[in-house]
Design a protein around this motif. Structure first.
Motif, PDB file in Angstrom:
ATOM      1  N   SER A  28      -6.293  12.345  -6.676  1.00 51.81           N
ATOM      2  CA  SER A  28      -4.786  11.091  -6.135  1.00 51.81           C
ATOM      3  C   SER A  28      -5.613  10.607  -5.893  1.00 51.81           C
ATOM      4  O   SER A  28      -6.957  10.433  -4.458  1.00 51.81           O
ATOM      5  CB  SER A  28      -4.663  12.298  -5.215  1.00 51.81           C
ATOM      6  N   VAL A  29      -5.143   9.165  -5.860  1.00 55.64           N
ATOM      7  CA  VAL A  29      -5.219   7.429  -4.974  1.00 55.64           C
ATOM      8  C   VAL A  29      -4.458   7.712  -4.288  1.00 55.64           C
ATOM      9  O   VAL A  29      -2.923   6.683  -5.037  1.00 55.64           O
ATOM     10  CB  VAL A  29      -6.104   6.826  -5.660  1.00 55.64           C
ATOM     11  N   PRO A  30      -4.262   7.368  -2.911  1.00 54.43           N
ATOM     12  CA  PRO A  30      -2.769   7.256  -2.343  1.00 54.43           C
ATOM     13  C   PRO A  30      -2.685   5.790  -1.860  1.00 54.43           C
ATOM     14  O   PRO A  30      -2.338   5.481  -0.687  1.00 54.43           O
ATOM     15  CB  PRO A  30      -2.948   8.516  -0.605  1.00 54.43           C
ATOM     16  N   VAL A  31      -2.241   5.258  -3.458  1.00 57.71           N
ATOM     17  CA  VAL A  31      -1.200   3.778  -3.122  1.00 57.71           C
ATOM     18  C   VAL A  31      -0.231   4.023  -2.369  1.00 57.71           C
ATOM     19  O   VAL A  31       0.934   4.455  -2.702  1.00 57.71           O
ATOM     20  CB  VAL A  31      -1.302   3.272  -4.737  1.00 57.71           C
ATOM     21  N   VAL A  32       0.053   2.717  -0.964  1.00 57.43           N
ATOM     22  CA  VAL A  32       1.322   2.592  -0.094  1.00 57.43           C
ATOM     23  C   VAL A  32       1.465   1.605  -0.850  1.00 57.43           C
ATOM     24  O   VAL A  32       1.458   0.704  -1.393  1.00 57.43           O
ATOM     25  CB  VAL A  32       0.943   2.652   1.094  1.00 57.43           C
ATOM     26  N   GLN A  33       3.151   1.609  -1.004  1.00 57.33           N
ATOM     27  CA  GLN A  33       4.665   0.950  -1.307  1.00 57.33           C
ATOM     28  C   GLN A  33       4.500  -1.074  -0.407  1.00 57.33           C
ATOM     29  O   GLN A  33       4.323  -0.259   1.246  1.00 57.33           O
ATOM     30  CB  GLN A  33       5.649   1.495  -1.286  1.00 57.33           C
ATOM     31  N   ALA A  34       3.921  -1.665  -0.749  1.00 55.62           N
ATOM     32  CA  ALA A  34       3.688  -2.845   0.263  1.00 55.62           C
ATOM     33  C   ALA A  34       4.969  -2.931   1.324  1.00 55.62           C
ATOM     34  O   ALA A  34       4.640  -3.259   2.427  1.00 55.62           O
ATOM     35  CB  ALA A  34       3.281  -3.548  -0.915  1.00 55.62           C
ATOM     36  N   ARG A  35       5.574  -2.680   0.885  1.00 57.77           N
ATOM     37  CA  ARG A  35       6.993  -2.842   1.871  1.00 57.77           C
ATOM     38  C   ARG A  35       7.110  -2.181   2.696  1.00 57.77           C
ATOM     39  O   ARG A  35       7.358  -2.845   3.829  1.00 57.77           O
ATOM     40  CB  ARG A  35       8.499  -3.010   1.303  1.00 57.77           C
ATOM     41  N   ARG A  36       6.072  -1.207   2.887  1.00 62.24           N
ATOM     42  CA  ARG A  36       5.985  -0.599   4.500  1.00 62.24           C
ATOM     43  C   ARG A  36       5.143  -0.625   5.005  1.00 62.24           C
ATOM     44  O   ARG A  36       4.843  -0.386   6.199  1.00 62.24           O
ATOM     45  CB  ARG A  36       5.676   0.849   3.608  1.00 62.24           C
ATOM     46  N   LEU A  37       4.059  -2.225   4.866  1.00 64.39           N
ATOM     47  CA  LEU A  37       3.363  -2.806   5.474  1.00 64.39           C
ATOM     48  C   LEU A  37       3.318  -4.041   6.571  1.00 64.39           C
ATOM     49  O   LEU A  37       4.459  -4.917   5.066  1.00 64.39           O
ATOM     50  CB  LEU A  37       1.618  -2.549   4.434  1.00 64.39           C
ATOM     51  N   ILE A  38       3.384  -4.877   7.274  1.00 60.48           N
ATOM     52  CA  ILE A  38       3.770  -5.706   8.198  1.00 60.48           C
ATOM     53  C   ILE A  38       2.613  -6.705   6.843  1.00 60.48           C
ATOM     54  O   ILE A  38       3.715  -7.767   6.974  1.00 60.48           O
ATOM     55  CB  ILE A  38       3.284  -5.602   9.474  1.00 60.48           C
ATOM     56  N   ASP A  39       1.741  -6.370   7.405  1.00 63.20           N
ATOM     57  CA  ASP A  39       0.699  -7.684   6.060  1.00 63.20           C
ATOM     58  C   ASP A  39       0.018  -6.961   4.621  1.00 63.20           C
ATOM     59  O   ASP A  39      -0.529  -6.181   5.344  1.00 63.20           O
ATOM     60  CB  ASP A  39      -0.226  -8.709   7.281  1.00 63.20           C
ATOM     61  N   SER A  51      -2.290  -4.989  -3.480  1.00 62.39           N
ATOM     62  CA  SER A  51      -4.232  -4.632  -3.029  1.00 62.39           C
ATOM     63  C   SER A  51      -4.418  -5.491  -4.465  1.00 62.39           C
ATOM     64  O   SER A  51      -3.537  -4.691  -6.077  1.00 62.39           O
ATOM     65  CB  SER A  51      -4.302  -3.550  -3.267  1.00 62.39           C
ATOM     66  N   PRO A  52      -5.592  -6.368  -4.823  1.00 62.80           N
ATOM     67  CA  PRO A  52      -5.492  -6.950  -5.757  1.00 62.80           C
ATOM     68  C   PRO A  52      -6.259  -5.459  -6.403  1.00 62.80           C
ATOM     69  O   PRO A  52      -6.548  -5.611  -7.945  1.00 62.80           O
ATOM     70  CB  PRO A  52      -6.498  -7.946  -5.589  1.00 62.80           C
ATOM     71  N   ALA A  53      -6.743  -5.110  -5.354  1.00 63.29           N
ATOM     72  CA  ALA A  53      -7.868  -3.287  -6.575  1.00 63.29           C
ATOM     73  C   ALA A  53      -6.514  -2.592  -7.555  1.00 63.29           C
ATOM     74  O   ALA A  53      -6.559  -2.326  -8.329  1.00 63.29           O
ATOM     75  CB  ALA A  53      -8.245  -2.819  -5.235  1.00 63.29           C
ATOM     76  N   TYR A  54      -5.531  -2.912  -7.073  1.00 62.67           N
ATOM     77  CA  TYR A  54      -4.149  -1.244  -7.804  1.00 62.67           C
ATOM     78  C   TYR A  54      -3.739  -2.383  -8.528  1.00 62.67           C
ATOM     79  O   TYR A  54      -3.899  -2.389  -9.847  1.00 62.67           O
ATOM     80  CB  TYR A  54      -3.521  -0.996  -6.893  1.00 62.67           C
ATOM     81  N   LEU A  55      -3.364  -4.281  -8.259  1.00 59.43           N
ATOM     82  CA  LEU A  55      -3.475  -5.383  -9.696  1.00 59.43           C
ATOM     83  C   LEU A  55      -3.895  -4.504 -11.067  1.00 59.43           C
ATOM     84  O   LEU A  55      -3.514  -5.125 -11.490  1.00 59.43           O
ATOM     85  CB  LEU A  55      -2.715  -6.289  -9.238  1.00 59.43           C
ATOM     86  N   ALA A  56      -5.862  -5.134 -10.505  1.00 62.12           N
ATOM     87  CA  ALA A  56      -5.972  -5.045 -11.739  1.00 62.12           C
ATOM     88  C   ALA A  56      -5.754  -3.637 -12.677  1.00 62.12           C
ATOM     89  O   ALA A  56      -5.943  -3.818 -13.848  1.00 62.12           O
ATOM     90  CB  ALA A  56      -7.584  -4.626 -11.612  1.00 62.12           C
ATOM     91  N   ILE A  57      -5.584  -2.466 -11.859  1.00 56.17           N
ATOM     92  CA  ILE A  57      -5.321  -1.284 -12.737  1.00 56.17           C
ATOM     93  C   ILE A  57      -3.981  -1.310 -13.452  1.00 56.17           C
ATOM     94  O   ILE A  57      -3.478  -0.816 -14.380  1.00 56.17           O
ATOM     95  CB  ILE A  57      -5.383   0.036 -11.211  1.00 56.17           C
ATOM     96  N   ASN A  58      -3.199  -1.603 -12.289  1.00 56.64           N
ATOM     97  CA  ASN A  58      -1.522  -1.669 -12.496  1.00 56.64           C
ATOM     98  C   ASN A  58      -1.107  -3.461 -12.261  1.00 56.64           C
ATOM     99  O   ASN A  58      -0.462  -3.347 -11.108  1.00 56.64           O
ATOM    100  CB  ASN A  58      -0.735  -0.383 -12.079  1.00 56.64           C
ATOM    101  N   PRO A  59      -0.526  -3.287 -13.276  1.00 54.73           N
ATOM    102  CA  PRO A  59      -0.477  -4.972 -13.115  1.00 54.73           C
ATOM    103  C   PRO A  59       1.032  -5.792 -12.527  1.00 54.73           C
ATOM    104  O   PRO A  59       1.330  -6.579 -12.224  1.00 54.73           O
ATOM    105  CB  PRO A  59      -1.102  -6.255 -14.075  1.00 54.73           C
ATOM    106  N   ARG A  60       2.585  -4.677 -12.971  1.00 54.02           N
ATOM    107  CA  ARG A  60       3.121  -4.204 -12.148  1.00 54.02           C
ATOM    108  C   ARG A  60       3.285  -4.318 -11.277  1.00 54.02           C
ATOM    109  O   ARG A  60       5.095  -4.646 -11.131  1.00 54.02           O
ATOM    110  CB  ARG A  60       3.822  -3.247 -13.244  1.00 54.02           C
TER     111      ARG A  60
END
Length: 219
Positions: A28-39, A51-60
């Motif tokens: 499990s890699v706990p990727v968070v929804q960006a809308r839940r973060l201030i920055d 996160s660029p690291a996650y977008l490299a896995i899932n560009p959507r």
């Protein structure tokens, strides 16, 4: 090994439940929804959907995504269909006809149920003590779902489960979509077949294990 990207408080719950049902190991890699973060792009921000690291896995830029021996998939319901097909067993289709029915009901839930049900859960996310400003949105969504619930109700009046008279990936996929509307108890009371069916699905050990982890996560 299967890797599931996404926190449990997201559509990734569907894939965590499925992995539990199949009894397969996963990371499990706990990727968070960006809308839940201030920055979300801050250096100190947790890995998230921007996160660029996650977008490299899932560009959507959405969660969940899964990676399995180099194969990356990024639609939660399709992820489960793939896992059922790969690992087989009672959750998978027994023949081509069942596979078609499983796909048919899954697509129906994605197109006819989830667009309305998600409005309900988002209204409650915005107003945890009960939607006041969003009450009209919730009421309209529940009204739209009433007729659609009737379609599944008729199916369940003759069958304990959706396909093959056993719990399959179709039940898991639909139960997770219908869960978004469970705050509307009157809607389920008007469709006792659906109410009993989702209770059977959610009584399963793998669902309870998934929900235990989900409820322990920050809201």
């Amino acid at each position: 090994m299967l890797t599931i990207y996404g926190v449990y408080r997201s559509r990734a719950s569907r894939n965590y439940w499925m992995a539990g049902e199949l009894g397969i190991p996963f990371r499990s890699v706990p990727v968070v929804q960006a809308r839940r973060l201030i920055d979300p792009l801050s250096e100190t921000a947790p890995i998230n959907t921007q996160s660029p690291a996650y977008l490299a896995i899932n560009p959507r830029g959405m969660i969940p995504a899964i990676e399995d021996n180099g194969l990356v998939l990024a639609e939660s319901l399709a992820n489960n269909l793939y896992l059922a097909r790969k690992h087989g067993g009672p959750l998978a289709a027994a023949n081509a006809a069942e596979e078609a029915e499983i796909l048919d009901w899954t697509l129906w839930a994605a197109t006819e149920i989830e667009p309305h049900a998600v409005k309900i859960v988002l209204a409650y996310d915005a107003e945890p003590n009960g939607p006041a400003r969003g009450r009209a949105i919730v009421d309209a969504a529940a009204q739209a779902l009433d007729t659609r619930f009737g379609m599944l109700e008729r199916r369940l009046s003759q069958h304990a489960y959706i396909v093959g008279d056993r719990f399959t990936v179709a039940d898991l996929n639909l139960a997770e979509v219908f869960r978004y509307a469970q705050s509307q108890t009157d809607l389920f009371d008007r469709h006792p077949g659906i109410k009993a069916w989702i209770e059977r699905c959610q009584a399963r050990a793998a669902f309870r294990e998934m929900m235990t982890v989900r409820e322990a996560e920050p809201a």
